[in-house]
Design a protein around this motif. Structure first.
Motif, PDB file in Angstrom:
ATOM      1  N   HIS A   1       0.830  -1.207   0.000  1.00 11.19           N
ATOM      2  CA  HIS A   1       0.000   0.000   0.000  1.00 11.19           C
ATOM      3  C   HIS A   1       0.858   1.249   0.000  1.00 11.19           C
ATOM      4  N   LYS A   2       1.974   1.214   0.701  1.00  5.38           N
ATOM      5  CA  LYS A   2       2.880   2.356   0.708  1.00  5.38           C
ATOM      6  C   LYS A   2       3.437   2.599  -0.694  1.00  5.38           C
ATOM      7  N   THR A   3       3.798   1.520  -1.374  1.00  4.86           N
ATOM      8  CA  THR A   3       4.367   1.629  -2.717  1.00  4.86           C
ATOM      9  C   THR A   3       3.419   2.310  -3.683  1.00  4.86           C
ATOM     10  N   PHE A   4       2.197   1.834  -3.769  1.00  7.09           N
ATOM     11  CA  PHE A   4       1.277   2.314  -4.801  1.00  7.09           C
ATOM     12  C   PHE A   4       0.493   3.563  -4.396  1.00  7.09           C
ATOM     13  N   LYS A   5       0.137   3.676  -3.134  1.00  6.45           N
ATOM     14  CA  LYS A   5      -0.591   4.872  -2.710  1.00  6.45           C
ATOM     15  C   LYS A   5       0.316   6.096  -2.665  1.00  6.45           C
ATOM     16  N   ARG A   6       1.595   5.885  -2.400  1.00  6.62           N
ATOM     17  CA  ARG A   6       2.544   6.996  -2.439  1.00  6.62           C
ATOM     18  C   ARG A   6       2.750   7.456  -3.881  1.00  6.62           C
ATOM     19  N   MET A   7       2.866   6.514  -4.791  1.00  7.67           N
ATOM     20  CA  MET A   7       3.076   6.857  -6.190  1.00  7.67           C
ATOM     21  C   MET A   7       1.875   7.580  -6.786  1.00  7.67           C
ATOM     22  N   MET A   8       0.668   7.076  -6.487  1.00  2.00           N
ATOM     23  CA  MET A   8      -0.573   7.668  -6.989  1.00  2.00           C
ATOM     24  C   MET A   8      -1.488   7.982  -5.816  1.00  2.00           C
ATOM     25  N   PRO A   9      -1.403   9.175  -5.258  1.00  2.00           N
ATOM     26  CA  PRO A   9      -2.254   9.535  -4.110  1.00  2.00           C
ATOM     27  C   PRO A   9      -3.743   9.395  -4.394  1.00  2.00           C
ATOM     28  N   ALA A  10      -4.130   9.568  -5.658  1.00  2.00           N
ATOM     29  CA  ALA A  10      -5.527   9.378  -6.057  1.00  2.00           C
ATOM     30  C   ALA A  10      -5.567   8.357  -7.181  1.00  2.00           C
ATOM     31  N   PHE A  11      -6.216   7.223  -6.922  1.00  2.00           N
ATOM     32  CA  PHE A  11      -6.298   6.134  -7.902  1.00  2.00           C
ATOM     33  C   PHE A  11      -7.779   5.806  -8.049  1.00  2.00           C
ATOM     34  N   ALA A  12      -8.418   6.424  -9.018  1.00  2.00           N
ATOM     35  CA  ALA A  12      -9.874   6.337  -9.167  1.00  2.00           C
ATOM     36  C   ALA A  12     -10.294   5.083  -9.931  1.00  2.00           C
ATOM     37  N   TRP A  13     -11.563   4.731  -9.777  1.00  2.00           N
ATOM     38  CA  TRP A  13     -12.100   3.523 -10.415  1.00  2.00           C
ATOM     39  C   TRP A  13     -13.531   3.791 -10.864  1.00  2.00           C
TER      40      TRP A  13
ATOM     41  N   GLU B   1      15.294  -7.357  -6.310  1.00  2.00           N
ATOM     42  CA  GLU B   1      15.917  -6.042  -6.471  1.00  2.00           C
ATOM     43  C   GLU B   1      14.934  -4.931  -6.086  1.00  2.00           C
ATOM     44  N   TYR B   2      15.481  -3.839  -5.582  1.00  2.00           N
ATOM     45  CA  TYR B   2      14.669  -2.635  -5.386  1.00  2.00           C
ATOM     46  C   TYR B   2      14.630  -1.885  -6.708  1.00  2.00           C
ATOM     47  N   VAL B   3      13.434  -1.485  -7.103  1.00  2.00           N
ATOM     48  CA  VAL B   3      13.233  -0.830  -8.389  1.00  2.00           C
ATOM     49  C   VAL B   3      12.614   0.537  -8.158  1.00  2.00           C
ATOM     50  N   THR B   4      13.152   1.545  -8.815  1.00  2.00           N
ATOM     51  CA  THR B   4      12.546   2.863  -8.739  1.00  2.00           C
ATOM     52  C   THR B   4      12.290   3.398 -10.131  1.00  2.00           C
ATOM     53  N   VAL B   5      11.151   4.063 -10.287  1.00  2.00           N
ATOM     54  CA  VAL B   5      10.820   4.771 -11.517  1.00  2.00           C
ATOM     55  C   VAL B   5      10.473   6.190 -11.094  1.00  2.00           C
TER      56      VAL B   5
ATOM     57  N   LYS C   1       2.273  10.871  -9.388  1.00  2.00           N
ATOM     58  CA  LYS C   1       2.721  12.094  -8.735  1.00  2.00           C
ATOM     59  C   LYS C   1       4.086  11.949  -8.060  1.00  2.00           C
ATOM     60  N   ASN C   2       4.383  10.738  -7.579  1.00  2.00           N
ATOM     61  CA  ASN C   2       5.630  10.504  -6.843  1.00  2.00           C
ATOM     62  C   ASN C   2       6.355   9.283  -7.399  1.00  2.00           C
ATOM     63  N   ASP C   3       7.609   9.133  -7.014  1.00  5.35           N
ATOM     64  CA  ASP C   3       8.412   8.015  -7.503  1.00  5.35           C
ATOM     65  C   ASP C   3       7.797   6.679  -7.108  1.00  5.35           C
ATOM     66  N   TYR C   4       7.946   5.724  -8.008  1.00  4.41           N
ATOM     67  CA  TYR C   4       7.589   4.342  -7.681  1.00  4.41           C
ATOM     68  C   TYR C   4       8.815   3.678  -7.079  1.00  4.41           C
ATOM     69  N   VAL C   5       8.637   2.994  -5.941  1.00  4.11           N
ATOM     70  CA  VAL C   5       9.708   2.215  -5.331  1.00  4.11           C
ATOM     71  C   VAL C   5       9.121   0.876  -4.894  1.00  4.11           C
ATOM     72  N   GLY C   6       9.644  -0.210  -5.454  1.00  2.00           N
ATOM     73  CA  GLY C   6       9.146  -1.535  -5.111  1.00  2.00           C
ATOM     74  C   GLY C   6      10.225  -2.580  -5.278  1.00  2.00           C
ATOM     75  N   ARG C   7       9.905  -3.825  -4.938  1.00  2.00           N
ATOM     76  CA  ARG C   7      10.848  -4.928  -5.101  1.00  2.00           C
ATOM     77  C   ARG C   7      10.312  -5.902  -6.133  1.00  2.00           C
ATOM     78  N   ASN C   8      11.181  -6.351  -7.022  1.00  2.00           N
ATOM     79  CA  ASN C   8      10.754  -7.224  -8.109  1.00  2.00           C
ATOM     80  C   ASN C   8      10.982  -8.696  -7.785  1.00  2.00           C
ATOM     81  N   SER C   9      10.732  -9.538  -8.790  1.00  2.00           N
ATOM     82  CA  SER C   9      10.810 -10.985  -8.585  1.00  2.00           C
ATOM     83  C   SER C   9      12.245 -11.474  -8.394  1.00  2.00           C
ATOM     84  N   ALA C  10      13.238 -10.622  -8.701  1.00  2.32           N
ATOM     85  CA  ALA C  10      14.637 -10.974  -8.464  1.00  2.32           C
ATOM     86  C   ALA C  10      15.110 -10.476  -7.108  1.00  2.32           C
TER      87      ALA C  10
END
Length: 243
Positions: A134-146, A180-184, A169-178
């Motif tokens: 939730h921190k990863t995706f809600k930080r990246m997109m504070p508003a994620f409408a449906w 690794e920490y990934v940032t966009v 709005k903000n950087d994406y930071v997550g961990r992948n299947s390897a």
């Protein structure tokens, strides 16, 4: 868009969570993840400003849209399964892209993001718990409408097409299947995902089964269209640090 009635018996009352998108936020006696109901004000405002569909009040598309929005609130923020009013906790299952169905208990434990996103070079649910996801995706997109785009069939089996969108709005930071920490880096671009869901409802309009089809990799492709994501190891030796 097809014009469907609710097909509900006149003797059955439509529940509040199908009439208003934030109905379950009034459940003051529920156990909430942060001790109180979340604030959806920014998301609802973003929804109104950027939605594509305009459903008539009381129409089946609006009822389905409200049901799913309340389900998302409960799945994300109610920590006691017995407080989830939008589903039948005893029978509810959820599946994505013909995967093995998971239970409500599983979704409560891992979170909605981890339940729907497939492992890839940008993210792996195995390497991210409920809070981290939730921190990863809600930080990246504070508003994620449906929103619901189309409804193809009415209760008890509701088939519909949907849209899920937000601005990076903000950087994406997550961990992948390897591992690794990934940032966009944030680019301010719109991330726009579409999919199809089939929901089975019981006589009380609670969800007993959800099956969803969509490409979770599409979100990451839109986040990083030029393939410039930065990857580093968990010890912080790469170009980004852990959470």
């Amino acid at each position: 868009m097809a014009d469907h009635s609710t097909d509900a018996s006149p003797s059955l009352a439509i529940p509040d969570y199908m009439k208003h998108p934030d109905a379950v936020l009034k459940d003051v006696n529920a156990q909430w993840r942060n001790t109180q109901p979340p604030d959806y004000t920014k998301t609802r405002m973003f929804f109104k400003e950027t939605k594509q569909s305009k459903h008539e009040a009381g129409s089946l598309p609006e009822l389905v849209e409200n049901l799913v929005k309340n389900w998302e609130i409960e799945a994300s923020f109610k920590t006691r399964l017995s407080d989830w009013r939008t589903i039948d906790p005893e029978t509810f299952t959820f599946a994505v892209n013909d995967s093995e169905p998971c239970s409500a208990e599983h979704m409560l434990r891992v979170g909605t993001y981890n339940a729907i996103i497939s492992p890839c070079e940008y993210y792996d649910p195995v390497n991210s718990d409920f809070a981290a996801s939730h921190k990863t995706f809600k930080r990246m997109m504070p508003a994620f409408a449906w929103e619901v785009l189309e409804v193809h069939s009415g209760p008890p089996v509701v088939s519909f097409k949907w849209r899920h969108w937000g601005e990076m709005k903000n950087d994406y930071v997550g961990r992948n299947s390897a591992g690794e920490y990934v940032t966009v880096k944030a680019n301010g671009q719109l991330i726009d995902i579409k999919g199809v869901t089939v929901a089975h409802l019981n006589s009380e309009f609670q969800v007993t089964e959800l099956k969803t089809w969509f490409d979770s990799n599409e979100m990451f492709k839109q986040m990083d269209p030029n393939g410039v994501a930065i990857r580093g190891d968990s010890d912080g030796k790469g170009d980004l640090a852990p959470f």
